[in-house]
Enzyme design. Structure first.
Site, PDB file in Angstrom:
ATOM      1  N   ARG A 230      32.044  45.839  32.939  1.00  0.00           N
ATOM      2  CA  ARG A 230      33.239  46.231  33.692  1.00  0.00           C
ATOM      3  C   ARG A 230      34.440  46.394  32.764  1.00  0.00           C
ATOM      4  NH1 ARG A 230      32.905  41.417  37.322  1.00  0.00           N
ATOM      5  NH2 ARG A 230      35.032  41.858  37.980  1.00  0.00           N
TER       6      ARG A 230
ATOM      7  N   ARG B  47      41.532  54.010  39.965  1.00  0.00           N
ATOM      8  CA  ARG B  47      40.871  53.513  38.756  1.00  0.00           C
ATOM      9  C   ARG B  47      40.495  54.653  37.823  1.00  0.00           C
ATOM     10  NH1 ARG B  47      38.986  48.391  40.972  1.00  0.00           N
ATOM     11  NH2 ARG B  47      37.922  47.166  39.413  1.00  0.00           N
TER      12      ARG B  47
ATOM     13  N   LYS C 272      44.774  40.743  39.778  1.00  0.00           N
ATOM     14  CA  LYS C 272      45.357  41.786  40.629  1.00  0.00           C
ATOM     15  C   LYS C 272      45.341  41.369  42.102  1.00  0.00           C
ATOM     16  CE  LYS C 272      42.408  45.068  39.562  1.00  0.00           C
ATOM     17  NZ  LYS C 272      41.569  44.464  38.494  1.00  0.00           N
TER      18      LYS C 272
ATOM     19  N   ARG D 112      31.036  35.809  42.861  1.00  0.00           N
ATOM     20  CA  ARG D 112      30.703  37.226  43.015  1.00  0.00           C
ATOM     21  C   ARG D 112      29.511  37.551  42.136  1.00  0.00           C
ATOM     22  NH1 ARG D 112      36.062  40.735  42.283  1.00  0.00           N
ATOM     23  NH2 ARG D 112      34.561  42.016  41.156  1.00  0.00           N
TER      24      ARG D 112
ATOM     25  N   ARG E  55      35.365  32.323  37.991  1.00  0.00           N
ATOM     26  CA  ARG E  55      36.038  32.666  39.249  1.00  0.00           C
ATOM     27  C   ARG E  55      35.140  32.389  40.450  1.00  0.00           C
ATOM     28  NH1 ARG E  55      38.571  38.582  39.945  1.00  0.00           N
ATOM     29  NH2 ARG E  55      36.514  39.370  39.424  1.00  0.00           N
TER      30      ARG E  55
HETATM   31  P1  ADP Z   1      37.602  43.696  39.423  1.00  0.00           P
HETATM   32  O1  ADP Z   1      38.912  44.381  39.225  1.00  0.00           O
HETATM   33  O2  ADP Z   1      37.691  42.217  39.217  1.00  0.00           O
HETATM   34  O3  ADP Z   1      36.482  44.314  38.655  1.00  0.00           O
HETATM   35  P2  ADP Z   1      37.264  44.725  42.195  1.00  0.00           P
HETATM   36  O4  ADP Z   1      36.975  43.819  43.336  1.00  0.00           O
HETATM   37  O5  ADP Z   1      38.552  45.458  42.188  1.00  0.00           O
HETATM   38  O6  ADP Z   1      37.108  43.789  40.915  1.00  0.00           O
HETATM   39  O7  ADP Z   1      36.083  45.811  42.062  1.00  0.00           O
HETATM   40  C1  ADP Z   1      34.738  45.449  42.021  1.00  0.00           C
HETATM   41  C2  ADP Z   1      33.882  46.667  41.771  1.00  0.00           C
HETATM   42  O8  ADP Z   1      34.042  47.598  42.853  1.00  0.00           O
HETATM   43  C3  ADP Z   1      34.216  47.457  40.521  1.00  0.00           C
HETATM   44  O9  ADP Z   1      33.584  46.935  39.368  1.00  0.00           O
HETATM   45  C4  ADP Z   1      33.691  48.850  40.891  1.00  0.00           C
HETATM   46  O10 ADP Z   1      32.285  48.892  40.746  1.00  0.00           O
HETATM   47  C5  ADP Z   1      33.989  48.945  42.379  1.00  0.00           C
HETATM   48  N1  ADP Z   1      35.316  49.579  42.623  1.00  0.00           N
HETATM   49  C6  ADP Z   1      36.444  48.971  43.082  1.00  0.00           C
HETATM   50  N2  ADP Z   1      37.466  49.837  43.166  1.00  0.00           N
HETATM   51  C7  ADP Z   1      36.999  51.038  42.742  1.00  0.00           C
HETATM   52  C8  ADP Z   1      37.576  52.341  42.572  1.00  0.00           C
HETATM   53  N3  ADP Z   1      38.877  52.585  42.838  1.00  0.00           N
HETATM   54  N4  ADP Z   1      36.770  53.335  42.109  1.00  0.00           N
HETATM   55  C9  ADP Z   1      35.471  53.111  41.828  1.00  0.00           C
HETATM   56  N5  ADP Z   1      34.868  51.915  41.946  1.00  0.00           N
HETATM   57  C10 ADP Z   1      35.610  50.876  42.405  1.00  0.00           C
END
Ligand code: ADP
Ligand code: ZN
Length: 219
Positions: free
Chosen positions: A170, A85, A13, A159, A124
């Site tokens: 996740r 999300r 993404k 990460r 990654r």
């Molecule tokens: P990925 O899609 O690879 O899991 P992100 O960088 O988008 O990674 O998100 C990392 C973490 O940040 C998620 O696992 C969650 O804990 C938190 N997070 C990100 N966006 C949201 C959201 N919209 N609502 C709640 N938690 C979020």
């Protein structure tokens, strides 16, 4: 223009979202990046968010929604990466945009089989420079020089939540919460799906081209 990037962790993404930003001259708003920055700075928000993120859980809606809205107050043309999300976040976003006289333009859903995601996410590495935030992969998209970002020369880091156990957690959260957004945005008539073969050599270029073509139809 408001573009939403949907997809499980590790579908790309962020990478594809940034390419879309370049093509259409949009800002990139990535909730995960914002949280990681807040954690690094140990702000009040960061300390709370870290408790959830390190366990692979979602940060609670009441924190996330107000954070995103305060960023969106200052932006008009945006790729939303990692937001919404949950259905609640999606409904709040709809209302928020309506209040500005705006609406979501398109939702890009990146589709990758789960088994490929664990493989891809565990190898990654990301740029430590938050202005850059480029993402690489030791197996699939290695940087030209090991451990160094191609774009800005900063060190590449792993990460904390990219360990296999947290990745599985996740993915679980994704299937329980975020996957419901696919149906939600299909019903809104906004979603298009892109099937991704992570073993295809030009996966980034191919995926970006498909996304750009579909967005152009919906502008
Ligand atoms: P990925 O899609 O690879 O899991 P992100 O960088 O988008 O990674 O998100 C990392 C973490 O940040 C998620 O696992 C969650 O804990 C938190 N997070 C990100 N966006 C949201 C959201 N919209 N609502 C709640 N938690 C979020
Ligand atoms: Zn960089």
């Amino acid at each position: 223009m408001y573009i939403i990037m949907l997809g499980a962790p590790g579908t790309g993404k962020g990478t594809i979202g940034k390419e879309i930003c370049k093509k259409f001259n949009l800002s990139h708003l990535a909730t995960g990046d914002i949280f990681r920055e807040e954690i690094k700075k140990q702000t009040e928000l960061g300390i709370i968010a870290d408790k959830y993120i390190s366990k692979g859980q979602l940060v609670p809606d009441e924190i996330t929604i107000s954070m995103v809205e305060s960023k969106l107050d200052k932006l008009d043309d945006v790729v939303l990466d990692g937001y919404p999300r949950t259905i609640n976040q999606a409904e709040c976003l709809k209302k928020y945009l309506e209040s500005k006289g705006k609406s979501v333009t398109a939702v890009v859903n990146l589709d990758v089989p789960d088994e490929d995601l664990v493989t891809r996410t565990s190898s990654r590495i990301i740029c430590s420079n938050k202005e850059c935030g480029a993402s690489f992969n030791t197996k699939f998209m290695p940087p030209k020089q090991e451990g160094i970002c191609d774009k800005c020369g900063s060190p590449l880091i792993k990460r904390k939540d990219d360990e296999p156990e947290t990745i599985r957690q996740r993915l679980d959260v994704y299937h329980k919460n975020t996957e419901k957004l696919i149906e939600y945005y299909v019903n809104e008539g906004l979603l298009f799906n892109i099937n991704i073969d992570i073993y295809c050599e030009n996966v980034k270029e191919v995926t970006t081209a498909k996304a750009v073509e579909e967005i152009n139809k919906r502008r």
